[in-house]
Scaffold this motif. Structure first.
Motif, PDB file in Angstrom:
ATOM      1  N   GLU A  72       2.917  -1.776  -3.789  1.00  0.00           N
ATOM      2  CA  GLU A  72       2.182  -2.527  -2.839  1.00  0.00           C
ATOM      3  C   GLU A  72       2.250  -1.858  -1.547  1.00  0.00           C
ATOM      4  OE1 GLU A  72       4.121  -6.226   0.169  1.00  0.00           O
ATOM      5  OE2 GLU A  72       4.031  -5.835  -2.018  1.00  0.00           O
ATOM      6  N   GLY A  73       0.805  -1.742  -0.976  1.00  0.00           N
ATOM      7  CA  GLY A  73       0.798  -0.957   0.603  1.00  0.00           C
ATOM      8  C   GLY A  73       0.370  -0.176   0.671  1.00  0.00           C
ATOM      9  N   THR A  74      -0.277   0.522  -0.727  1.00  0.00           N
ATOM     10  CA  THR A  74      -0.842   1.630  -0.958  1.00  0.00           C
ATOM     11  C   THR A  74      -2.182   1.853  -0.241  1.00  0.00           C
ATOM     12  OG1 THR A  74      -0.200   2.780  -3.118  1.00  0.00           O
ATOM     13  CG2 THR A  74      -2.093   3.454  -2.995  1.00  0.00           C
ATOM     14  N   GLN A  75      -2.469   2.315   0.178  1.00  0.00           N
ATOM     15  CA  GLN A  75      -4.192   2.604   0.993  1.00  0.00           C
ATOM     16  C   GLN A  75      -5.248   3.217   0.297  1.00  0.00           C
ATOM     17  OE1 GLN A  75      -4.806   4.242   5.214  1.00  0.00           O
ATOM     18  NE2 GLN A  75      -2.092   4.059   4.876  1.00  0.00           N
ATOM     19  N   VAL A  76      -6.518   2.224  -0.080  1.00  0.00           N
ATOM     20  CA  VAL A  76      -7.850   2.217  -0.699  1.00  0.00           C
ATOM     21  C   VAL A  76      -8.567   2.870  -0.023  1.00  0.00           C
ATOM     22  CG1 VAL A  76      -8.775   1.925  -3.036  1.00  0.00           C
ATOM     23  CG2 VAL A  76      -6.150   1.241  -2.622  1.00  0.00           C
TER      24      VAL A  76
END
Length: 349
Positions: A64-68
């Protein structure tokens, strides 16, 4: 990355993008993942779908919170971020009338009206197509019983072309044909706009009297892009009688009448106008209020094309893929009447 094996190309025998050699590179830095997809020289008609599906797959498998970020390049050119599509309107040259079916808010049965109106026009002898432009919640495949079909996509010279599906005398196209029913489409505005354009401008519609466009609810970027890039003849607005729906209708009316858009509104359809129990066909219960759509049509000088009651058979027909307009029951007759009024209003313009 194993997660990218989940992203299948619908037009390539469901082979995934890794097998097809479309994954140019994957960069991971801190909490950001950047995937670069390589497309051939000729633009893939499903490019926006594949970009959105890739982003969704990475998000599903990441903390959660990963930028893609997903970038697209053309293999034979220097890498660059895809910012838009340059599509012409050649495939619409033989379409006489392009009509947007719109609503100010969701939940008013806009897609139900659009699908049944298309079938009613076809039953009246017109050549009809429907483009499902609700890219975030495409429902046309389910409502027409075509959700397990896959449109053909092929190369014609330097142009990609998609063939619509045909059923009930209507040509259908939807982004839903290229995504599994449980798959969430995670797209930002520009991505959704590009996908929408592909679902309309790259489709071989052929000769049509009417092309209905089932628009997303609301009055956002997608709607503005649609009315500017697609040669709309005008719109039909769907509402229910209650005050909260009618307030949003005003926004829709004002959008089409805005100086920068100025598209005619052919009429308003009041859906869920009353409830009639199957065992008491002569009874009417106005559970959402009475004649709200009628009053709104009069206020804005818009023709009232018709009122559609809440009838169990309409819901059952939508769920089973056999829309109510196919029948000669009162609900089917109601949609035939709406289609007739629409034709009258279009011919006045």
């Amino acid at each position: 990355m194993k997660m990218l094996y989940d992203v299948q190309h619908p037009a390539k025998g469901d082979r995934n993008i890794v097998e097809l050699g479309m994954v140019e590179k994957v960069d991971i830095e801190d909490n950001k993942v950047t995937v670069t997809l390589a497309f051939p020289k000729h633009r893939d008609p499903l490019a926006e779908y594949l970009i959105g599906s890739t982003k969704a797959a990475v998000i599903r498998h990441s903390p959660e919170g990963t930028q893609v970020e997903v970038k697209a390049i053309v293999k034979e050119e220097a890498p660059k971020k895809q910012v838009g599509l340059n599509l012409g309107t050649e495939e619409l040259e033989n379409v006489k009338h392009i009509i947007g079916v719109a609503s100010g808010k969701g939940g008013v049965g806009k897609s139900t009206v659009a699908v049944n109106l298309a079938i009613a026009l076809a039953r009246a002898g017109y050549k009809v197509g429907l483009a499902d432009a609700d890219v975030y919640g495409p429902s046309v495949p389910k409502m027409t019983g075509t959700e397990h079909n896959m449109p053909e996509a092929f190369q014609e010279g330097d142009k990609e072309v998609i063939m619509p599906l045909e059923k009930y005398g209507v040509k259908w196209m939807s982004i839903g044909y290229f995504a599994s029913p449980e798959q969430a489409l995670i797209w930002r505005g520009p991505m959704a706009c590009n996908a929408l354009k592909q679902m309309i401008l790259q489709v071989r519609w052929g000769e049509l009297d009417f092309l209905l466009i089932d628009m997303p609810p609301g009055t956002g970027d997608i709607h503005i892009s649609l009315v500017h890039d697609i040669p709309l003849s005008g719109a039909v607005i769907v509402t229910t009688p209650q005050a909260v729906a009618l307030a949003d209708v005003e926004k829709g009316v004002n959008m089409f009448r805005n100086e920068s858009i100025r598209k005619p509104i052919f009429g308003l359809v009041e859906n869920m106008a009353w409830f009639t129990p199957e065992e008491l066909p002569d009874n009417r219960y106005y559970i959402f209020g009475k004649d709200g759509g009628t009053e709104m049509a009069a206020k804005y000088g818009i023709p009232l094309l018709g009122q559609v009651p809440i009838v169990q058979s309409i819901r059952e027909g939508g769920d089973s893929g056999e829309p109510a307009a196919l029948s000669d029951r009162p609900d089917g007759v109601a949609f035939m009447g709406i289609a007739s009024r629409l034709v009258e209003e279009v011919n006045k313009k």
